[in-house]
Design a protein around this motif. Structure first.
Motif, PDB file in Angstrom:
ATOM      1  N   LEU B 311       0.824  -1.212   0.000  1.00 47.28           N
ATOM      2  CA  LEU B 311       0.000   0.000   0.000  1.00 47.28           C
ATOM      3  C   LEU B 311       0.854   1.255   0.000  1.00 47.28           C
ATOM      4  N   ASP B 312       2.127   1.125   0.481  1.00 42.28           N
ATOM      5  CA  ASP B 312       2.928   2.336   0.652  1.00 42.28           C
ATOM      6  C   ASP B 312       3.761   2.714  -0.566  1.00 42.28           C
ATOM      7  N   MET B 313       3.695   1.946  -1.627  1.00 43.64           N
ATOM      8  CA  MET B 313       4.364   2.363  -2.865  1.00 43.64           C
ATOM      9  C   MET B 313       3.622   1.786  -4.058  1.00 43.64           C
ATOM     10  N   ASP B 314       3.828   2.411  -5.233  1.00 46.53           N
ATOM     11  CA  ASP B 314       3.075   1.931  -6.383  1.00 46.53           C
ATOM     12  C   ASP B 314       3.631   0.596  -6.859  1.00 46.53           C
ATOM     13  N   PRO B 315       2.832  -0.190  -7.572  1.00 45.20           N
ATOM     14  CA  PRO B 315       3.257  -1.551  -7.923  1.00 45.20           C
ATOM     15  C   PRO B 315       4.465  -1.598  -8.859  1.00 45.20           C
ATOM     16  N   LYS B 316       4.678  -0.558  -9.667  1.00 43.56           N
ATOM     17  CA  LYS B 316       5.837  -0.587 -10.560  1.00 43.56           C
ATOM     18  C   LYS B 316       7.119  -0.393  -9.760  1.00 43.56           C
ATOM     19  N   LEU B 317       7.089   0.526  -8.806  1.00 39.99           N
ATOM     20  CA  LEU B 317       8.248   0.738  -7.946  1.00 39.99           C
ATOM     21  C   LEU B 317       8.545  -0.533  -7.145  1.00 39.99           C
ATOM     22  N   ALA B 318       7.491  -1.147  -6.653  1.00 40.51           N
ATOM     23  CA  ALA B 318       7.682  -2.383  -5.883  1.00 40.51           C
ATOM     24  C   ALA B 318       8.301  -3.467  -6.767  1.00 40.51           C
ATOM     25  N   TRP B 319       7.872  -3.522  -8.002  1.00 41.62           N
ATOM     26  CA  TRP B 319       8.434  -4.506  -8.937  1.00 41.62           C
ATOM     27  C   TRP B 319       9.920  -4.206  -9.171  1.00 41.62           C
ATOM     28  N   ALA B 320      10.242  -2.920  -9.379  1.00 47.60           N
ATOM     29  CA  ALA B 320      11.633  -2.539  -9.651  1.00 47.60           C
ATOM     30  C   ALA B 320      12.525  -2.885  -8.465  1.00 47.60           C
ATOM     31  N   LEU B 321      12.011  -2.699  -7.262  1.00 43.01           N
ATOM     32  CA  LEU B 321      12.812  -3.020  -6.070  1.00 43.01           C
ATOM     33  C   LEU B 321      13.045  -4.524  -5.958  1.00 43.01           C
ATOM     34  N   ARG B 322      12.154  -5.308  -6.512  1.00 36.18           N
ATOM     35  CA  ARG B 322      12.345  -6.752  -6.494  1.00 36.18           C
ATOM     36  C   ARG B 322      13.255  -7.222  -7.630  1.00 36.18           C
ATOM     37  N   HIS B 323      13.455  -6.356  -8.611  1.00 33.61           N
ATOM     38  CA  HIS B 323      14.267  -6.742  -9.769  1.00 33.61           C
ATOM     39  C   HIS B 323      15.416  -5.775  -9.969  1.00 33.61           C
ATOM     40  N   ARG B 324      16.180  -5.564  -8.900  1.00 27.26           N
ATOM     41  CA  ARG B 324      17.242  -4.561  -8.964  1.00 27.26           C
ATOM     42  C   ARG B 324      18.328  -4.939  -9.950  1.00 27.26           C
ATOM     43  N   ASP B 325      18.461  -6.251 -10.216  1.00 26.65           N
ATOM     44  CA  ASP B 325      19.497  -6.690 -11.151  1.00 26.65           C
ATOM     45  C   ASP B 325      19.266  -6.142 -12.554  1.00 26.65           C
ATOM     46  N   ARG B 326      18.034  -5.702 -12.841  1.00 26.77           N
ATOM     47  CA  ARG B 326      17.757  -5.182 -14.189  1.00 26.77           C
ATOM     48  C   ARG B 326      18.079  -3.697 -14.301  1.00 26.77           C
ATOM     49  N   PHE B 327      18.548  -3.125 -13.190  1.00 27.27           N
ATOM     50  CA  PHE B 327      18.852  -1.698 -13.168  1.00 27.27           C
ATOM     51  C   PHE B 327      20.302  -1.490 -12.743  1.00 27.27           C
ATOM     52  N   PRO B 328      20.925  -0.335 -12.937  1.00 21.48           N
ATOM     53  CA  PRO B 328      20.337   0.849 -13.566  1.00 21.48           C
ATOM     54  C   PRO B 328      20.284   0.718 -15.080  1.00 21.48           C
ATOM     55  N   LEU B 329      19.379   1.451 -15.667  1.00 18.49           N
ATOM     56  CA  LEU B 329      19.125   1.387 -17.092  1.00 18.49           C
ATOM     57  C   LEU B 329      19.617   2.679 -17.740  1.00 18.49           C
ATOM     58  N   ASP B 330      20.292   2.550 -18.870  1.00 13.27           N
ATOM     59  CA  ASP B 330      20.768   3.741 -19.578  1.00 13.27           C
ATOM     60  C   ASP B 330      19.609   4.320 -20.402  1.00 13.27           C
ATOM     61  N   VAL B 331      19.107   5.454 -19.974  1.00 20.58           N
ATOM     62  CA  VAL B 331      17.917   6.049 -20.587  1.00 20.58           C
ATOM     63  C   VAL B 331      18.139   6.341 -22.067  1.00 20.58           C
ATOM     64  N   ASN B 332      19.386   6.659 -22.425  1.00 21.44           N
ATOM     65  CA  ASN B 332      19.645   7.021 -23.814  1.00 21.44           C
ATOM     66  C   ASN B 332      19.805   5.819 -24.742  1.00 21.44           C
ATOM     67  N   ARG B 333      19.815   4.617 -24.165  1.00 21.45           N
ATOM     68  CA  ARG B 333      19.982   3.423 -24.999  1.00 21.45           C
ATOM     69  C   ARG B 333      18.878   2.385 -24.818  1.00 21.45           C
ATOM     70  N   ARG B 352       8.226  10.606 -25.289  1.00 22.83           N
ATOM     71  CA  ARG B 352       9.020  11.834 -25.441  1.00 22.83           C
ATOM     72  C   ARG B 352      10.513  11.525 -25.410  1.00 22.83           C
ATOM     73  N   ILE B 353      10.912  10.625 -24.522  1.00 23.28           N
ATOM     74  CA  ILE B 353      12.327  10.256 -24.426  1.00 23.28           C
ATOM     75  C   ILE B 353      12.811   9.704 -25.760  1.00 23.28           C
ATOM     76  N   ILE B 354      12.000   8.821 -26.343  1.00 23.41           N
ATOM     77  CA  ILE B 354      12.410   8.171 -27.583  1.00 23.41           C
ATOM     78  C   ILE B 354      12.527   9.188 -28.714  1.00 23.41           C
ATOM     79  N   GLU B 355      11.594  10.141 -28.750  1.00 24.71           N
ATOM     80  CA  GLU B 355      11.686  11.187 -29.784  1.00 24.71           C
ATOM     81  C   GLU B 355      12.882  12.096 -29.545  1.00 24.71           C
ATOM     82  N   THR B 356      13.074  12.451 -28.286  1.00 20.93           N
ATOM     83  CA  THR B 356      14.126  13.422 -27.964  1.00 20.93           C
ATOM     84  C   THR B 356      15.515  12.839 -28.159  1.00 20.93           C
TER      85      THR B 356
END
Lengths: 487, 413
Positions: B311-333, B352-356
């Motif tokens: 309840l104290d965090m959104d489900p995507k953040l909770a997922w990311a915290l469980r899958h830390r091995d997949r991060f950090p991610l290079d936003v530009n690639r 927007r990121i993809i266009e920019t």
């Protein structure tokens, strides 16, 4: 320094003309001041010019999206907008992709201004409240609205599309829109006192507003985010917000504290249980025991497949059909329709039956497994092959169907069907195409499942296999005509 | 009983239905001067908001709150002591037209208690829509609640007039539906949804231009939706999400609405009488979005053994915290699919990121312009001028960073 005077707050054509001229004369954005005529100056942007601007031939290109963006942004109340748009135009000449660069400060600013305009337009569509003057059919509907930006002309066509058959006016401090049944016309803004102050239906609307609100779910921030206070003063229901909020907590805690009452004695409760069955089995004259079996199978929980499937897809056909065709399991379409062989594989079967000279209505068609087995993938359901425990769990239905129909020939289509019919795994390739006698007296013909034909990748193989399938069905046809002759 | 009093009772009776949308239908207007109303192809319009934060888009009422059924979670159940009322067909039609003319609403959402039989009830509901469309040429939005097991011809007619049809699945677990709503049959509900999908498919295929023109009749262009009550039974979030995924996949629902069970007046003794679990409801909507727009598989959204979303965090953040091995991610690639999994990155921001980034690389200072919350995203991403501290992603404190600050309890003087 050039000073450009535009005809009005939303004078896009004037801005465009001036901007084009300035750009072609190479006047940098920082050397231009933009202003709006205050009424007594009729002429378009002559004002003060350092160097006279030369009328120049030719044109230059900007992305089409920029024109659309500029037409929106010019409606913004921010006085900087003319200069910002010109600066953008200037920069776009050397950097055509600038509008895709959301991280650029100017692009980002323009985007957020355009967004504010679209939002204000949307809120005007939502929050205009008409009040009726006179009574239908002579009535006139008049609204008072205070938009944040210069959006009356932008927002008016929506009301013309929606309320084409009634006379309406939307009055605002800037500009008023009037509809006469054919066209929208615009007149200067007026004072709020010109607008009617009430409507005979407003009390009813307020009743609805108060009743549809659930006091146990108070979320005032969410409300204010979408319906900011600035709009409240012209919304007839807004006066209820404060008292409703004040009452909400008390009502909720009373509801929670309240002792549950004795339930009311059921009145004459019409037989809720006696509901018609929606999927009526196709009527065959003497299939009462089959119908009973079908009803029984509808609640089958012998394996877990019932959980995700829509319904049991039971066999279908005349009770004393001499041929019973057994497939694998229902697919997506069959699961929804509750009938066997109505999807793509069913159509393939129909075609092949027809070619072999068999009337589908004369054979009994069923499946070895009667619930659809699948895994969900977004909007699709991927068909899964039934496992042996599922085939075993479902086998009694097949056997009971067979005992009632008493077919002379069972056609097992595909490995799953063969497994159910023989009660053990049988290789289709080795057994197909010949009639096999089982110990219990059943005669079985094994062939492929029509969906196998759908899956073959190359056309040639598909044609050959289809021909083989029809060939197998001709054995069935021969059996049927033999039977007809005997009768 | 006058219309205003009926409205009070029958709007109150309808307020537990979470559905409110007036979106996704075909584009219509009344510029031909015959009749009234319009719809946009995309967005609907919310004309007002109630203090519960929910939008008011449609006139949402029941035709009658009398009901043969005795569903425990429902205020209108047969054994409840609420005041009963019933609108006539003409009253609903007039109210809809009157409200619509004043721009209070986008149209009508009509439901009903089940009286006499499924067919009789459905026939009454359809009669309102028929009258609006055929006699008044009303072009606004109509959402009808479908009564499971009503006759196929009535369902077909409902789809001819309505923009959207819905049937509520009520609770995610079949076992608890048996306890809470003994007369309801989840199989019948699913069969009706299945029939609706077949009709929707047929209409969509028929709407494609063929040499002979359209073949299938119009059928509910805004599709079908459903509602699930959350918190009236013991089903956990994993079950709810799995049920939703199945409903989306099987019946192509446009929306599954989640409705936190809220205390109702005159409630049954066997129900939890407490404040509705609004945060849980919110998290379920977020999880629903992850499935529909962010490429998440229903099985990976809930990670805890309890089967509940935090309840104290959104489900995507909770997922990311469980899958830390997949991060950090290079936003530009990173690929679009991976970017969509970064906490704080919305679908629009990813676009927007993809266009920019085709034109220029993205730096920390750009996050604000992309409307990305810095604090949430930074531990998970690499930018030319940012790399999260090596230990941060592995640290046990990372989760704490995102949790709401504990509040000091005040003392009352």
């Amino acid at each position: 320094m050039h000073t450009i005077t535009l005809n009005g707050e939303t004078d896009f054509d004037g801005w465009r003309k001036a901007a084009r001229l300035l750009a072609m004369n190479g006047v940098a954005p920082e050397d231009v001041t933009w202003r709006v005529a205050d009424g007594d100056e009729p002429e378009l942007f002559p004002a003060t010019l350092d160097v006279p601007l030369q009328e120049m031939r030719g044109t230059f290109n900007v992305p089409a999206h920029f024109v659309d963006l500029a037409q929106h942004v010019i409606l913004h109340r921010n006085p900087e907008r003319f200069a910002l748009l010109y600066r953008m135009l200037w920069r776009l000449r050397s950097n055509h992709d600038l509008l895709q660069l959301s991280t650029d400060a100017d692009t980002s600013k323009l985007e957020s201004m355009a967004k504010a305009i679209r939002r204000d337009e949307h809120k005007m569509h939502a929050f205009v409240r008409f009040r009726e003057i006179g009574r239908e059919p002579q009535s006139h509907f008049v609204a008072w609205f205070e938009p944040e930006h210069h959006i009356v002309e932008l927002a008016a066509p929506f009301f013309a599309r929606r309320f084409a058959d009634m006379a309406w006016s939307i009055l605002t401090p800037d500009l008023c829109a009037h509809w006469d049944g054919h066209d929208v016309s615009f007149l200067p803004g007026v004072d709020k006192s010109m607008a009617p102050s009430s409507d005979r239906l407003e009390e009813t609307w307020r009743t609805y507003y108060a009743s549809i609100f659930n006091p146990a779910r108070l979320k005032t921030k969410a409300m204010q985010k979408e319906m900011p206070r600035k709009y409240w003063r012209n919304l007839p229901e807004a006066g209820l917000i404060k008292p409703l909020i004040e009452k909400a907590e008390r009502v909720t805690s009373e509801m929670i504290a309240a002792e549950a009452q004795e339930p009311k004695k059921p009145q004459r409760r019409e037989d809720a249980m006696a509901r018609s069955h929606s999927i009526a089995p196709t009527e065959y004259p003497d299939d009462t025991s089959l119908a009973a079996l079908r009803d029984e199978a509808a609640d089958c929980r012998a394996c877990a497949l019932w959980k995700d499937a829509t319904q049991t897809v039971f066999g279908e056909g005349p009770k004393h059909a001499s041929v019973m065709m057994v497939g694998e399991q229902p697919g997506d379409r069959e699961d929804l329709a509750g009938k066997p062989f109505v999807g793509p594989a069913g159509q393939m079967l129909d075609k092949a039956l027809k070619e072999a000279g068999i009337i589908r209505e004369k054979v009994y068609v069923t499946n070895a497994v009667k619930h659809f087995k699948f895994v969900p993938r977004g909007k699709f359901r991927l068909h899964q092959k039934p496992a042996t425990p599922e085939i075993k769990a479902c086998r009694p239905w097949y056997e009971r169907e067979k005992a009632l129909v008493k077919p002379e020939l069972v056609v097992a289509m595909g490995a799953t069907a063969a497994q159910s019919v023989f009660g053990k795994i049988v290789p289709v390739g080795k057994t197909r195409g010949r009639v096999i006698d089982l110990d219990d007296g059943t005669r079985v013909l094994v062939t492929v499942h029509p969906s196998y034909l759908l899956r073959l990748p190359d056309e040639e193989a598909r044609a050959t296999e289809y021909a083989n399938f029809v060939e197998d069905l001709r054995i069935v046809a021969a059996h049927l005509s033999e039977k007809a002759r005997a009768a | 009983m006058d219309v205003k009093r009926k409205l009070e009772i029958l709007a109150d009776a309808a307020k537990y239905d979470a559905s409110c949308a007036s979106s996704g239908t075909e584009k219509r207007d009344s510029r031909d001067g015959k009749g009234m109303g319009s719809t946009d192809a995309g967005m609907g319009i919310c004309h007002s908001y109630a203090p519960d934060g929910r939008c008011i888009s449609l006139l949402k009422i029941l035709l009658t709150n009398a009901c043969n059924y005795d569903c425990l979670y429902c205020v209108n159940r047969a054994s409840s002591n609420v005041t009963r009322a019933r609108f006539t067909v003409d009253e609903v039609v007039q109210l809809t037209l009157d409200f619509y003319r004043r721009n209070y609403i986008e149209g009508l959402f009509l439901s009903s208690g089940i009286i006499r039989s499924a067919d009789y009830t459905m026939e009454q509901v359809v009669a309102v829509a028929r009258k609006l469309r055929e006699e008044h040429h009303f072009r606004g939005y109509i959402h009808l609640k479908t009564i499971p097991e009503a006759d196929d011809a009535l369902i077909a007619e409902a789809g001819k007039y309505a923009d959207r049809l819905s049937i509520n699945i009520e609770v995610p677990d079949e076992g608890s539906l048996k306890n809470l709503a003994p007369e309801k049959d989840v199989r019948a509900i699913r069969r009706t949804m299945g029939r609706l999908r077949l009709k929707l498919d047929e209409a969509r295929e028929g709407a494609k231009p063929t040499p002979r023109g359209r073949t299938a009749p119009r059928f509910a262009p805004a599709g079908q939706s459903t509602q699930m009550i959350v918190g009236a039974d013991s089903a956990n979030d994993a079950t709810i999400i799995k049920t939703s995924a199945n409903l989306y996949g099987s019946y192509h629902l446009k929306r599954v609405y989640y409705s936190a069970f809220s205390p109702i007046p005159d409630a049954s003794r066997s129900l939890p009488l407490r404040a509705p679990p609004l945060m849980r409801e919110h998290r379920l909507y977020q999880a629903d979005w992850l499935m529909r727009f962010y490429g998440f598989d229903p099985d990976e959204i809930v990670g805890s053994e309890s089967g509940m979303l935090p309840l104290d965090m959104d489900p995507k953040l909770a997922w990311a915290l469980r899958h830390r091995d997949r991060f950090p991610l290079d936003v530009n690639r990173a690929s679009r699919e991976d970017l969509l999994r970064v906490p704080g990155f919305g679908a629009r921001a990813v676009q927007r990121i993809i266009e920019t980034r085709r034109i220029s690389s993205i730096r920390v200072g750009d996050l604000a312009k992309l409307h990305i919350p810095r604090n949430k995203a930074l531990p998970f991403i690499v930018l030319p001028d940012h790399r999260p501290a090596v230990h941060l992603l592995d640290s046990a404190q990372l989760a704490e960073r995102f949790k709401p600050k504990a509040k000091q309890l005040g003392f009352a003087f």
